[in-house]
Design an enzyme around this catalytic site. Sequence first.
Site, PDB file in Angstrom:
ATOM      1  N   GLY A  10       0.833  -1.217   0.000  1.00  0.00           N
ATOM      2  CA  GLY A  10       0.000   0.000   0.000  1.00  0.00           C
ATOM      3  C   GLY A  10       0.857   1.252   0.000  1.00  0.00           C
ATOM      4  NE  ARG A  24      14.946  18.917  -5.499  1.00  0.00           N
ATOM      5  CZ  ARG A  24      14.174  19.703  -4.742  1.00  0.00           C
ATOM      6  NH1 ARG A  24      12.940  19.323  -4.471  1.00  0.00           N
ATOM      7  NH2 ARG A  24      14.611  20.838  -4.290  1.00  0.00           N
ATOM      8  CB  SER A 104       6.632  -4.703   2.017  1.00  0.00           C
ATOM      9  OG  SER A 104       5.444  -4.505   1.302  1.00  0.00           O
ATOM     10  CB  THR A 125       2.366   1.453   6.465  1.00  0.00           C
ATOM     11  OG1 THR A 125       1.006   1.156   6.803  1.00  0.00           O
ATOM     12  CG2 THR A 125       3.227   1.221   7.691  1.00  0.00           C
ATOM     13  CG  ASP A 127      -1.831   0.217   8.279  1.00  0.00           C
ATOM     14  OD1 ASP A 127      -2.606   1.118   7.914  1.00  0.00           O
ATOM     15  OD2 ASP A 127      -1.760  -0.890   7.703  1.00  0.00           O
ATOM     16  NE  ARG A 154     -15.480  17.129  19.568  1.00  0.00           N
ATOM     17  CZ  ARG A 154     -14.335  16.478  19.398  1.00  0.00           C
ATOM     18  NH1 ARG A 154     -13.496  16.848  18.460  1.00  0.00           N
ATOM     19  NH2 ARG A 154     -14.016  15.467  20.170  1.00  0.00           N
ATOM     20  CG  HIS A 215     -22.203  14.593  20.313  1.00  0.00           C
ATOM     21  ND1 HIS A 215     -22.230  15.916  20.721  1.00  0.00           N
ATOM     22  CD2 HIS A 215     -20.890  14.286  20.176  1.00  0.00           C
ATOM     23  CE1 HIS A 215     -20.998  16.374  20.814  1.00  0.00           C
ATOM     24  NE2 HIS A 215     -20.161  15.409  20.495  1.00  0.00           N
TER      25      HIS A 215
HETATM   26  O1  F6P Z   1      -1.357  -0.028   3.527  1.00  0.00           O
HETATM   27  C1  F6P Z   1      -2.091  -0.327   4.627  1.00  0.00           C
HETATM   28  C2  F6P Z   1      -3.551  -0.227   4.301  1.00  0.00           C
HETATM   29  O2  F6P Z   1      -3.856   1.067   3.838  1.00  0.00           O
HETATM   30  C3  F6P Z   1      -4.446  -0.597   5.452  1.00  0.00           C
HETATM   31  O3  F6P Z   1      -4.668   0.483   6.309  1.00  0.00           O
HETATM   32  C4  F6P Z   1      -5.672  -1.052   4.722  1.00  0.00           C
HETATM   33  O4  F6P Z   1      -6.396  -1.983   5.479  1.00  0.00           O
HETATM   34  C5  F6P Z   1      -5.122  -1.699   3.498  1.00  0.00           C
HETATM   35  O5  F6P Z   1      -3.866  -1.118   3.260  1.00  0.00           O
HETATM   36  C6  F6P Z   1      -5.986  -1.558   2.285  1.00  0.00           C
HETATM   37  O6  F6P Z   1      -5.382  -2.243   1.257  1.00  0.00           O
HETATM   38  P1  F6P Z   1      -5.888  -2.233  -0.248  1.00  0.00           P
HETATM   39  O7  F6P Z   1      -5.487  -0.926  -0.829  1.00  0.00           O
HETATM   40  O8  F6P Z   1      -5.222  -3.396  -0.876  1.00  0.00           O
HETATM   41  O9  F6P Z   1      -7.383  -2.337  -0.197  1.00  0.00           O
END
Ligand code: F6P
Length: 317
Positions: A10, A24, A104, A125, A127, A154, A215
């Site tokens: 990703g 660069r 990866s 990432t 994540d 909000r 809420h």
């Molecule tokens: O790269 C990580 C991520 O963005 C996760 O947060 C997400 O669950 C996943 O990739 C989504 O993957 P794809 O683009 O293959 O649907």
Amino acid sequence: MKTCIVISGGDAPGINAAIDGYARLAARQGDRVLGAQGGFAGLLDNRLVEIDTALSSLLAGRGGSILQSSRAPALRQPDARERLARVMAGRGIDNLLVFGGDGSIQHISPLLADWAVPCIFLPTTIDNDVAGTDCTLGHDSACNFASQALAGIRATANALPGRIFMLETLGAPTGHLALAIAYAGGAHLALLPEYPLELNWLAARLTRIVEREGHALVVLSEAYPAIDRLLKEIPQRTGIRIRYSALGHAQRGADASHNDRRLARDMSRAAWRAFKDGLRQGIVVERTGAVSVHEGGLPSAAKPAPDLDLLEFVNQL
Ligand code: F6P
């Protein structure tokens, strides 16, 4: 020195800034930089381009990646090692700079180390689930994007009270991203896959929050178990409507935040310097604000689960 940049898995905000920073800097020092189009699959197919630094500098802050990525397990093919060696020798490539997330890094770095391919990983990432680094490139931008969405939710939640608002973030399979967003955004609850909450408890807690504050704002990870059941049963048990928003891939394709643009340049500089110093295998990490290159593989297989103390603080447990 000739480096080939490969994007694996990703994409993440900040990748373009890191490509730009590396290319660069290399150009200034008389080094050459190629990029693989389509990740390792593209590299094995010899689909390589010269990095166009005019384009990379123009798009440095934009989401996505000027070099396409791939999730195909190309290096697992039986002839992958020979093809890789052939392409690297044929194009005069000295080393690889690989951008990728936890999957990866876990799968590819031991393979390249076994094959003695000079290679540095740059953890990219949203994540933030890569062991050994406090922060991965792209995480801050994804948090930023979510913060803006949360602020909008909000505002409307205040204006029209009496409901539960849930904001779903990417970040699977871990809850690091959701927790960071919930904490910084002052959400009432964070729901993480690592620590599922009991439904009756959740219903009672949400009822109390709505009574008290008008809420409830909940941030949940896309990997939280049984979200459909949650959406069906919470309104049944509480009598309160849920309004649900999912950030989806718009979050991953967000423009890079200031901090990610800075981190991208720090990380790419550290990688370039490490190659120049003769390092053959490593991963760029950021620890307590300092960027460095950790020599060899990762210190541990998986990043520990999100901080339970912080989660309990957010959820007022
Ligand atoms: O790269 C990580 C991520 O963005 C996760 O947060 C997400 O669950 C996943 O990739 C989504 O993957 P794809 O683009 O293959 O649907």
